[in-house]
Design a protein around this motif. Sequence first.
Motif, mmCIF file in Angstrom:
data_model
loop_
_atom_site.group_PDB
_atom_site.id
_atom_site.type_symbol
_atom_site.label_atom_id
_atom_site.label_comp_id
_atom_site.label_asym_id
_atom_site.label_seq_id
_atom_site.Cartn_x
_atom_site.Cartn_y
_atom_site.Cartn_z
ATOM 1 N N ARG B 12 63.748 60.925 -25.340
ATOM 2 C CA ARG B 12 65.014 61.253 -24.706
ATOM 3 C C ARG B 12 64.839 61.243 -23.188
ATOM 4 N NH1 ARG B 12 67.073 66.656 -26.777
ATOM 5 N NH2 ARG B 12 66.816 65.636 -28.787
ATOM 6 N N ALA B 13 63.677 61.724 -22.771
ATOM 7 C CA ALA B 13 63.406 61.795 -21.334
ATOM 8 C C ALA B 13 63.494 60.418 -20.710
ATOM 9 C CB ALA B 13 62.029 62.392 -21.097
ATOM 10 N N HIS B 14 62.947 59.420 -21.395
ATOM 11 C CA HIS B 14 62.948 58.154 -20.678
ATOM 12 C C HIS B 14 64.282 57.423 -20.788
ATOM 13 C CE1 HIS B 14 61.417 55.764 -24.248
ATOM 14 N NE2 HIS B 14 62.422 55.072 -23.825
ATOM 15 N N ARG B 15 65.070 57.790 -21.824
ATOM 16 C CA ARG B 15 66.422 57.250 -21.841
ATOM 17 C C ARG B 15 67.200 57.769 -20.632
ATOM 18 N NH1 ARG B 15 67.496 58.094 -27.792
ATOM 19 N NH2 ARG B 15 66.119 56.418 -28.437
ATOM 20 N N LEU B 16 66.992 59.069 -20.406
ATOM 21 C CA LEU B 16 67.594 59.703 -19.225
ATOM 22 C C LEU B 16 67.137 58.997 -17.952
ATOM 23 C CD1 LEU B 16 67.458 63.567 -19.616
ATOM 24 C CD2 LEU B 16 69.188 62.270 -18.354
ATOM 25 N N MET B 46 64.336 65.680 -6.705
ATOM 26 C CA MET B 46 63.678 65.677 -8.017
ATOM 27 C C MET B 46 62.326 66.389 -7.946
ATOM 28 S SD MET B 46 65.564 64.344 -10.242
ATOM 29 C CE MET B 46 67.065 64.760 -9.425
ATOM 30 N N PHE B 47 61.644 66.197 -6.828
ATOM 31 C CA PHE B 47 60.345 66.852 -6.614
ATOM 32 C C PHE B 47 60.516 68.368 -6.645
ATOM 33 C CE2 PHE B 47 57.008 68.553 -3.768
ATOM 34 C CZ PHE B 47 55.895 68.064 -4.409
ATOM 35 N N ALA B 48 61.582 68.830 -5.989
ATOM 36 C CA ALA B 48 61.842 70.273 -5.954
ATOM 37 C C ALA B 48 62.117 70.804 -7.362
ATOM 38 C CB ALA B 48 63.013 70.568 -5.029
ATOM 39 N N VAL B 49 62.885 70.037 -8.144
ATOM 40 C CA VAL B 49 63.165 70.426 -9.531
ATOM 41 C C VAL B 49 61.857 70.522 -10.312
ATOM 42 C CG1 VAL B 49 64.194 69.639 -11.700
ATOM 43 C CG2 VAL B 49 65.492 69.446 -9.556
ATOM 44 N N ASN B 50 61.020 69.514 -10.133
ATOM 45 C CA ASN B 50 59.760 69.482 -10.871
ATOM 46 C C ASN B 50 58.836 70.635 -10.495
ATOM 47 O OD1 ASN B 50 58.058 67.900 -12.759
ATOM 48 N ND2 ASN B 50 56.674 67.939 -11.003
ATOM 49 N N GLU B 51 58.859 71.006 -9.224
ATOM 50 C CA GLU B 51 58.024 72.125 -8.787
ATOM 51 C C GLU B 51 58.387 73.396 -9.547
ATOM 52 O OE1 GLU B 51 55.350 70.736 -7.082
ATOM 53 O OE2 GLU B 51 55.559 72.276 -5.541
ATOM 54 N N VAL B 52 59.689 73.582 -9.771
ATOM 55 C CA VAL B 52 60.156 74.776 -10.489
ATOM 56 C C VAL B 52 59.720 74.702 -11.952
ATOM 57 C CG1 VAL B 52 62.175 76.069 -11.249
ATOM 58 C CG2 VAL B 52 62.084 75.142 -8.924
ATOM 59 N N ILE B 53 59.927 73.539 -12.583
ATOM 60 C CA ILE B 53 59.522 73.375 -13.994
ATOM 61 C C ILE B 53 58.025 73.628 -14.141
ATOM 62 C CG2 ILE B 53 59.293 71.727 -15.902
ATOM 63 C CD1 ILE B 53 61.739 70.273 -14.813
ATOM 64 N N ALA B 58 55.131 74.453 -17.258
ATOM 65 C CA ALA B 58 53.971 73.613 -17.559
ATOM 66 C C ALA B 58 52.656 74.240 -17.105
ATOM 67 C CB ALA B 58 54.156 72.237 -16.907
ATOM 68 N N LYS B 59 52.627 74.688 -15.851
ATOM 69 C CA LYS B 59 51.367 75.193 -15.316
ATOM 70 C C LYS B 59 50.885 76.474 -16.011
ATOM 71 C CE LYS B 59 48.949 76.109 -11.028
ATOM 72 N NZ LYS B 59 49.016 76.150 -9.570
ATOM 73 N N PRO B 60 51.755 77.481 -16.219
ATOM 74 C CA PRO B 60 51.271 78.689 -16.911
ATOM 75 C C PRO B 60 50.705 78.389 -18.295
ATOM 76 C CG PRO B 60 53.467 79.058 -16.002
ATOM 77 C CD PRO B 60 53.152 77.615 -15.773
ATOM 78 N N VAL B 61 51.356 77.513 -19.037
ATOM 79 C CA VAL B 61 50.867 77.164 -20.376
ATOM 80 C C VAL B 61 49.511 76.480 -20.270
ATOM 81 C CG1 VAL B 61 51.302 75.791 -22.440
ATOM 82 C CG2 VAL B 61 53.193 76.991 -21.330
ATOM 83 N N ALA B 62 49.393 75.555 -19.311
ATOM 84 C CA ALA B 62 48.125 74.844 -19.121
ATOM 85 C C ALA B 62 47.021 75.814 -18.729
ATOM 86 C CB ALA B 62 48.282 73.760 -18.064
ATOM 87 N N TRP B 153 60.033 61.531 -10.689
ATOM 88 C CA TRP B 153 60.778 62.053 -11.835
ATOM 89 C C TRP B 153 60.296 63.452 -12.183
ATOM 90 C CZ3 TRP B 153 64.666 59.031 -12.576
ATOM 91 C CH2 TRP B 153 64.522 57.645 -12.430
ATOM 92 N N PRO B 154 61.222 64.341 -12.585
ATOM 93 C CA PRO B 154 60.760 65.612 -13.135
ATOM 94 C C PRO B 154 59.933 65.339 -14.393
ATOM 95 C CG PRO B 154 63.122 65.690 -12.693
ATOM 96 C CD PRO B 154 62.684 64.267 -12.542
ATOM 97 N N VAL B 155 58.978 66.180 -14.683
ATOM 98 C CA VAL B 155 58.095 66.139 -15.852
ATOM 99 C C VAL B 155 57.134 64.947 -15.845
ATOM 100 C CG1 VAL B 155 57.893 66.264 -18.360
ATOM 101 C CG2 VAL B 155 59.843 67.340 -17.235
ATOM 102 N N ILE B 156 57.633 63.729 -15.716
ATOM 103 C CA ILE B 156 56.703 62.597 -15.779
ATOM 104 C C ILE B 156 56.138 62.236 -14.418
ATOM 105 C CG2 ILE B 156 57.743 61.681 -17.885
ATOM 106 C CD1 ILE B 156 58.903 59.400 -16.166
ATOM 107 N N GLY B 157 56.667 62.834 -13.361
ATOM 108 C CA GLY B 157 56.034 62.711 -12.054
ATOM 109 C C GLY B 157 56.286 61.419 -11.320
ATOM 110 N N PRO B 158 55.368 61.081 -10.391
ATOM 111 C CA PRO B 158 55.595 59.926 -9.532
ATOM 112 C C PRO B 158 55.370 58.598 -10.261
ATOM 113 C CG PRO B 158 53.462 60.888 -9.054
ATOM 114 C CD PRO B 158 54.107 61.761 -10.080
ATOM 115 N N ARG B 159 56.312 57.683 -10.157
ATOM 116 C CA ARG B 159 56.095 56.293 -10.578
ATOM 117 C C ARG B 159 57.152 55.424 -9.897
ATOM 118 N NH1 ARG B 159 54.180 56.812 -15.881
ATOM 119 N NH2 ARG B 159 53.955 59.048 -15.960
ATOM 120 N N ASN B 160 56.733 54.265 -9.487
ATOM 121 C CA ASN B 160 57.723 53.362 -8.909
ATOM 122 C C ASN B 160 58.539 52.734 -10.041
ATOM 123 O OD1 ASN B 160 56.044 51.421 -9.979
ATOM 124 N ND2 ASN B 160 55.163 50.821 -8.023
ATOM 125 N N VAL B 161 59.471 51.880 -9.691
ATOM 126 C CA VAL B 161 60.351 51.298 -10.709
ATOM 127 C C VAL B 161 59.526 50.558 -11.768
ATOM 128 C CG1 VAL B 161 62.193 49.641 -11.142
ATOM 129 C CG2 VAL B 161 62.295 51.106 -9.114
#
Lengths: 204, 240
Positions: B12-16, B46-53, B58-62, B153-161
């Motif tokens: 679903r994430a990548h459809r988004l 998006m980076f700011a959103v990801n920092e919060v997630i 993610a980080k506490p669980v890891a 991208w949030p969750v999946i992080g940096p990637r170019n097109v």
Amino acid sequence: MMKKLIALFFAGFVASAACAQESPDVLVQRVTDDVLEIIRKDRDIQNGDTHKVIDLVDKKVLPHFNFTHMTALALGKDWRKATPQQQQQLTGEFKTLLVRTYANALTGYKNQRVVYKPLKMASADTDVLVRTEVLQPGSKPVQLDYSLEKLESGWKVYDVVVAGISLVTNYRDQFAQEVRNGGVDGLIASVAAKNKSLEANSKK
Amino acid sequence: MTDYYWASGLRRAHRLVLGALVALACSSAWADENPRDPYEGFNRSMFAVNEVIDKYAAKPVAQVYDNVAPLPVKASAGNFFGNVGDLWIGVNSALQGKFGDAGVDLGRLLINSTVGIFGLFDVASELGLERHDEDFGQTLAVWGVDGGGYLFWPVIGPRNVRDTVGFAVGTYADPVMYVRPVSVRNSMAALRFVDVRASLLPSDKVVEEAALDKYAYIRDAYLQRRRNQIFDGRPPRLDD
């Protein structure tokens, strides 16, 4: 008496000549093994004692680095626009920042093993890339390369590349940004402020 | 740290993601001074959103996983998912014309799946068959596809097109996505995500301390790292 002095002098001369001739890969391996051996035995460092590890890096690693070259690389074409005094200030601040980063990476060191790759180098070369690899259980090996240049004082590292990421040129856009916003003095102030806040945090 | 591991492979994430890509392509490009980051405004939000997630999920669980799981368990988890990933790595080696490498990848898969007990032990590496670092984004690059703009991208992080497309294709080729029942598939994907996030914990502090601007530091590190991967660790030198 005289004989002893001459012998001492000669021994010293031979030793320093041997050091100057030490090839860059041997140098990297000797320093790495030295430092890792110390870390392996030092509980304080393993528990994250930043000051102790910075001392270690200061003593063992820094003499083999050329920070002026590193700073020039990070600043790119703005380097030539900076006055000698600015260059010197920036070099000092950047050095502090890099040492802390590098030192912190070392405190995280456990269970890893370093493998040295054969060096491709002609005897006349004055600029080489020494390749190593860090192995850790359950993960892919991490490439760790050092760029060295030959100076009169011996081989000096001017770039460290982790998994293809140059720790030095990774600052280029950030430095350019700071220079655009506040000139070279603005950049020096930002790096200095960063160092101060890191120092304050580590005291807590 | 194979790239698509980042994902935990949520379709679903990548459809988004693809939807957002189209939206991006239609919106006018940001008039920014950095040609390497044409969508900087979008990316920074998006980076700011990801920092919060990351900070709250993610980080506490890891961190819990990292503290609780003993080293052999973590190593086995890393080896297991590494073994699953070797299949797609092999396909990409072949797609890039590196058939010798592809043979090694296939050999690794066979050895580790059998002698290495379902991939829990990386026997192949002990035997000198080193894991390669390939993914479909790199294959596209080798084929001459342009990188496109840099994206975060949030969750999946940096990637170019190009890497975003590579990632999307990679999730379809991901064996974990075909595990049934779905609950087991989800647990495996989640464990893999946590395992990868945990492996990145040591670098967190370094980035936090080293960066003047964390967003730019991560972007430039990503760009350098991908270039290095595309050239298999031997990128041509850039002029200073």
